[in-house]
Design an enzyme around this catalytic site. Sequence first.
Site, mmCIF file in Angstrom:
data_model
loop_
_atom_site.group_PDB
_atom_site.id
_atom_site.type_symbol
_atom_site.label_atom_id
_atom_site.label_comp_id
_atom_site.label_asym_id
_atom_site.label_seq_id
_atom_site.Cartn_x
_atom_site.Cartn_y
_atom_site.Cartn_z
ATOM 1 N N GLU A 195 0.809 -1.210 0.000
ATOM 2 C CA GLU A 195 0.000 0.000 0.000
ATOM 3 C C GLU A 195 0.842 1.259 0.000
ATOM 4 O O GLU A 195 1.986 1.255 0.456
ATOM 5 C CB GLU A 195 -0.912 -0.014 1.239
ATOM 6 C CG GLU A 195 -1.847 -1.223 1.216
ATOM 7 C CD GLU A 195 -2.878 -1.240 2.350
ATOM 8 O OE1 GLU A 195 -4.021 -1.605 2.073
ATOM 9 O OE2 GLU A 195 -2.539 -0.900 3.500
ATOM 10 N N CYS A 200 3.432 8.470 1.453
ATOM 11 C CA CYS A 200 4.037 7.477 2.334
ATOM 12 C C CYS A 200 4.159 6.186 1.540
ATOM 13 O O CYS A 200 3.149 5.610 1.146
ATOM 14 C CB CYS A 200 3.140 7.307 3.554
ATOM 15 S SG CYS A 200 3.696 6.048 4.679
ATOM 16 N N CYS A 245 6.716 -7.346 6.339
ATOM 17 C CA CYS A 245 7.902 -6.915 7.079
ATOM 18 C C CYS A 245 8.364 -8.070 7.968
ATOM 19 O O CYS A 245 7.543 -8.835 8.470
ATOM 20 C CB CYS A 245 7.577 -5.706 7.946
ATOM 21 S SG CYS A 245 9.040 -4.947 8.696
ATOM 22 N N CYS A 264 7.631 -5.994 15.003
ATOM 23 C CA CYS A 264 7.365 -5.034 16.084
ATOM 24 C C CYS A 264 5.960 -5.322 16.621
ATOM 25 O O CYS A 264 5.013 -5.498 15.847
ATOM 26 C CB CYS A 264 7.469 -3.600 15.575
ATOM 27 S SG CYS A 264 9.127 -3.209 14.972
ATOM 28 N N CYS A 318 2.676 -3.159 15.525
ATOM 29 C CA CYS A 318 2.520 -2.770 14.116
ATOM 30 C C CYS A 318 1.744 -3.838 13.365
ATOM 31 O O CYS A 318 2.069 -5.028 13.442
ATOM 32 C CB CYS A 318 3.886 -2.573 13.467
ATOM 33 S SG CYS A 318 3.788 -2.133 11.719
ATOM 34 N N CYS A 343 -0.390 5.412 10.492
ATOM 35 C CA CYS A 343 0.872 4.712 10.788
ATOM 36 C C CYS A 343 0.601 3.337 11.375
ATOM 37 O O CYS A 343 -0.163 3.192 12.313
ATOM 38 C CB CYS A 343 1.691 5.454 11.830
ATOM 39 S SG CYS A 343 2.121 7.103 11.375
HETATM 40 N N1 SAH Z 1 10.021 -0.030 9.290
HETATM 41 C C1 SAH Z 1 10.151 1.404 9.421
HETATM 42 C C2 SAH Z 1 8.947 2.150 8.846
HETATM 43 C C3 SAH Z 1 7.698 1.797 9.588
HETATM 44 S S1 SAH Z 1 6.285 2.787 9.706
HETATM 45 C C4 SAH Z 1 10.297 1.747 10.886
HETATM 46 O O1 SAH Z 1 10.148 0.862 11.713
HETATM 47 O O2 SAH Z 1 10.619 2.892 11.193
HETATM 48 C C5 SAH Z 1 6.617 4.317 10.353
HETATM 49 C C6 SAH Z 1 6.348 4.504 11.832
HETATM 50 O O3 SAH Z 1 5.057 4.071 12.274
HETATM 51 C C7 SAH Z 1 7.362 3.764 12.674
HETATM 52 O O4 SAH Z 1 7.885 4.616 13.645
HETATM 53 C C8 SAH Z 1 6.514 2.702 13.305
HETATM 54 O O5 SAH Z 1 7.101 2.233 14.488
HETATM 55 C C9 SAH Z 1 5.210 3.411 13.519
HETATM 56 N N2 SAH Z 1 4.087 2.520 13.799
HETATM 57 C C10 SAH Z 1 3.989 1.206 13.516
HETATM 58 N N3 SAH Z 1 2.817 0.713 13.952
HETATM 59 C C11 SAH Z 1 2.142 1.727 14.510
HETATM 60 C C12 SAH Z 1 0.849 1.851 15.101
HETATM 61 N N4 SAH Z 1 0.030 0.815 15.170
HETATM 62 N N5 SAH Z 1 0.490 3.056 15.556
HETATM 63 C C13 SAH Z 1 1.312 4.115 15.431
HETATM 64 N N6 SAH Z 1 2.530 4.069 14.880
HETATM 65 C C14 SAH Z 1 2.957 2.886 14.413
#
Ligand code: SAH
Length: 395
Positions: free
Chosen positions: A102, A115, A122, A126, A129, A369
């Site tokens: 996406e 974005c 991935c 985490c 996420c 995010c």
């Molecule tokens: N893999 C990269 C890009 C990920 S997305 C990274 O980890 O940085 C960008 C941001 O959104 C990251 O800081 C990630 O930790 C955050 N993120 C992931 N899941 C989220 C959620 N459910 N709510 C808010 N932020 C989130």
Amino acid sequence: MQMHVDASTGAERTNLLDMPRPELEAYVSELGGKPFRARQLLNWVYKRGEGRIACMTDLAKDFRAQLAERAEVRAPRIVAVQQSQDGTRKWKLEADASQAFEMVYIPEDDRGTLCISSQVGCALDCSFCSTAQQGFNRNLTTGEIIGQVWLANRELAAAAAEAGAGSELPIVSRLDGGQPTTERAVTNVVFMGMGEPLANFRNVIGAIHILLDDYGFDLSRRRVTLSTSGLVPQIYRLAEEVNVALAVSLHAPDDALRSELVPINRKHPIAELLEACWHYLDERNGRSVTFEYVMLDGVNDAPAQARRLARLLAGRPAKVNLIPFNPFPGTRYRRSPPERIVSFRDELIRRGLIATIRRTRGEDIDAACGQLAGRVIDRTTVRLGGRKMSLIVER
Ligand code: SAH
């Protein structure tokens, strides 16, 4: 370089979107073209948004014919589009028969941020996420990464043209099938979609070169942000290779908690990660690092944790961006209440840091995010109407 087998002719075609300028120059010279042809091509593809080689009229006829036989501009196919009440748009794009990724466009008064994704799924797992939940499928190619920006500019231009003058939708656009363009809808690009960009290093670097190239999208390095969960060795490599804004997903002020939230921390703990960030800053003037910190109710949002975070970053030119947690089905976390987020920010500011709270956008279409999931494509829907690239508005 990525080849593509054309289903109708069986011919393998080179995707021009896969090639940053040096590669494109080498490719053009292989075909016997002069070096300036590569710049002409870049101009057609990125400045004018042209995807049809036959329409690139100032290329010499022979060269154009030869190129049209072997190459193409191949952006990802759109599977679905959704628009949020706040103007945010999300596109689901096809990676393979059953895989999708996406991209999200976030319009604001003074900019339009795209974005983009760097991987299908991935591998980093985490815990907060939603992309992590679907696992990892594969890296996107340079063409699939830069193709997102190329496609979004065209889609938004077409939407703007359709909506007519005076609509709120477009930031711009005179970009449509060969018309010269002065402005584009996408002014900023963030690698914050699906995937860990530094785990797909080569292809992401290639796409960044095209974003920054004056013959490509010609974006300033301040308008391109790469977000990483903290792959330390790759941050050192990044420092050598390109100049972009770095965002680091910190999310916790101590190793025990960070290892729980961002498992890669077990391999590269906070002290090591911060060393890499300061190195990135020191290597070149004018670079910036932002630390992302997701606000999880009762997990990482206490005043003591704000103080500990402030101590970690004290005296450094670092910013903290607090992200209110975006829930998704099956998650065990909750978003911190707004007043706790505000006091966390104020505590950081009192201790001399620059801290902001990210405004949540596109929540109603799961475009915020950490909510990008891609889902499996239903092929029967994709072929609706006999056109392979049909736009289907979900919901
Ligand atoms: N893999 C990269 C890009 C990920 S997305 C990274 O980890 O940085 C960008 C941001 O959104 C990251 O800081 C990630 O930790 C955050 N993120 C992931 N899941 C989220 C959620 N459910 N709510 C808010 N932020 C989130």
